[in-house]
Scaffold this motif. Structure first.
Motif, mmCIF file in Angstrom:
data_model
loop_
_atom_site.group_PDB
_atom_site.id
_atom_site.type_symbol
_atom_site.label_atom_id
_atom_site.label_comp_id
_atom_site.label_asym_id
_atom_site.label_seq_id
_atom_site.Cartn_x
_atom_site.Cartn_y
_atom_site.Cartn_z
ATOM 1 N N PHE A 35 0.812 -1.201 0.135
ATOM 2 C CA PHE A 35 -0.060 -0.136 -0.107
ATOM 3 C C PHE A 35 0.938 1.466 -0.061
ATOM 4 O O PHE A 35 1.981 1.386 0.655
ATOM 5 C CB PHE A 35 -1.012 0.025 1.131
ATOM 6 N N TYR A 37 0.719 5.090 1.219
ATOM 7 C CA TYR A 37 0.328 5.988 2.235
ATOM 8 C C TYR A 37 -0.006 7.318 1.865
ATOM 9 O O TYR A 37 0.957 7.902 1.128
ATOM 10 C CB TYR A 37 0.893 5.937 3.621
ATOM 11 N N PHE A 51 -4.734 4.431 2.768
ATOM 12 C CA PHE A 51 -3.915 3.542 2.236
ATOM 13 C C PHE A 51 -4.428 3.205 0.716
ATOM 14 O O PHE A 51 -5.658 2.614 0.949
ATOM 15 C CB PHE A 51 -3.755 2.192 2.978
ATOM 16 N N ARG A 52 -3.829 3.104 -0.279
ATOM 17 C CA ARG A 52 -4.430 2.699 -1.591
ATOM 18 C C ARG A 52 -3.314 1.694 -2.452
ATOM 19 O O ARG A 52 -2.082 1.678 -1.766
ATOM 20 C CB ARG A 52 -4.323 3.971 -2.307
ATOM 21 N N GLN A 53 -3.853 1.023 -3.272
ATOM 22 C CA GLN A 53 -2.956 -0.018 -3.616
ATOM 23 C C GLN A 53 -2.859 0.251 -5.368
ATOM 24 O O GLN A 53 -2.565 -0.660 -6.111
ATOM 25 C CB GLN A 53 -3.976 -1.370 -3.753
ATOM 26 N N ALA A 139 4.570 -1.268 3.153
ATOM 27 C CA ALA A 139 3.790 0.056 2.973
ATOM 28 C C ALA A 139 4.854 1.044 2.705
ATOM 29 O O ALA A 139 5.855 0.971 3.279
ATOM 30 C CB ALA A 139 3.104 0.329 4.209
#
Length: 333
Positions: A35, A37, A51-53, A139
């Motif tokens: 992820f 941030y 949090f993105r993917q 992350a």
């Protein structure tokens, strides 16, 4: 997928870490268990960031003045039209500046804002994807800005905001990934182009000051991506300083030199490099496609990630030292 150990990466530097090529990414990257941030929600009053993917664009427009950027009645879905990122942001996301392909023209990067942001490539998602392809999760956050000298991270409001975002990233990651080991906090640095005229001594000392500050913020390792050539042979002093810094610090590692091996359009490569470079180093800047933009492009980012990822795995997951590429620059041999 190995979920037990999840290192936290902070990718920092200037334009080549920010991501500033001509073309948008040829395809989007989607992570399985890693992820990026984003800090914006925290700044807007939320308990945690996001949090993105997705890989691109990498980073975010961290505007200095939220009211100037968004007006009085803003929310976290607002997209600011405030451009001229050099003046109005602490840090910025990846940007691609193609105007017209046929005429080989580009926009100035001052043209871009959060509202007209593009799917611009940047190095961090390729590194993270490489780690995932080898079974590791992480992350990360991206805190970079074009034309930022090392001093930008050492004093003033930008430094203060940098460590605020870092602190929140670490805290929010501990909450979000409470079942994972997030104790490894890694600073990844690609910078130095703006300091090339300051010489070895200045930059070498500045790196130690930077690392001292970073350790106080909880970082455990410093990963160096050696600076690429930029508009003059003086950049070799920065490369030397980066190499020597990594030799002198137990927790600092040179993870790849190959960024330094990417040719600059107009450079006398025969005088600079020892031997002919392989084909993989060709066309890693869009200037070689006829554009007035000498930044590293998508092909170059993929190349750097290809060499960096195995060394990141060696250091973080195998407890082994990195294996360095053979030096190709004559004055550094």
């Amino acid at each position: 997928m190995n979920n037990k150990k999840r290192p936290l990466f902070v990718f920092a530097g200037q334009s080549n870490m920010m991501g500033a090529p001509v073309y948008e990414a040829s395809e989007q990257i989607y992570f399985k268990n890693s992820f990026e941030y984003l800090h914006k929600k925290r700044r807007f009053g939320f308990d945690t960031g996001e949090f993105r993917q997705e890989g691109f664009p990498c980073g975010e427009f961290s505007y200095k003045d939220l009211k100037a950027a968004y007006g009085e009645d803003y929310n976290d879905d607002s997209k600011s039209t405030l451009a001229t990122f050099s003046e109005n942001t602490f840090f910025a996301p990846s940007m691609s500046n193609l105007d017209d392909e046929k005429s080989r023209t580009v926009f100035p990067f001052a043209h871009f804002s959060e509202a007209n942001s593009r799917k611009a490539p940047s190095l961090p998602p390729y590194i993270v994807k490489g780690l995932e392809d080898n079974g590791f999760a992480c992350a990360y956050t991206h805190i970079a800005k074009g034309s930022a000298p090392i001093g930008y991270y050492l004093e003033g409001d930008a430094k203060e905001y940098f460590y605020l975002k870092v602190r929140d990233f670490f805290a929010d990651s501990e909450k979000c990934f409470s079942g994972d080991d997030t104790s490894e906090r890694v600073f990844v640095w690609l910078q130095g182009e703006s300091d090339r005229m300051r010489g070895f001594d200045y930059y070498y000392k500045a790196l130690f000051q930077l690392w001292s500050d970073l350790k106080k913020a909880g970082f455990t390792k410093f990963f160096m991506i050696r600076v690429p050539y930029w508009n003059g042979d003086e950049i070799a002093d920065i490369m030397r300083a980066e190499e020597e810094f990594c030799k002198q610090c137990d927790d600092a590692y040179m993870i790849t030199r190959v960024c330094s091996f990417i040719p600059w359009r107009g450079q006398n490569v025969e005088e600079w490099f020892d031997g002919k470079l392989e084909e993989e180093f060709e066309f890693c800047r869009d200037s070689f496609h006829g554009f007035p933009n000498q930044h590293i492009n998508e092909k170059g980012f993929k190349l750097v990630a290809k060499y960096a990822v195995p060394n990141i795995i060696r250091v973080l997951f195998e407890g082994l030292p990195p294996i360095m590429e053979k030096e190709r620059i004559k004055c550094l041999q």
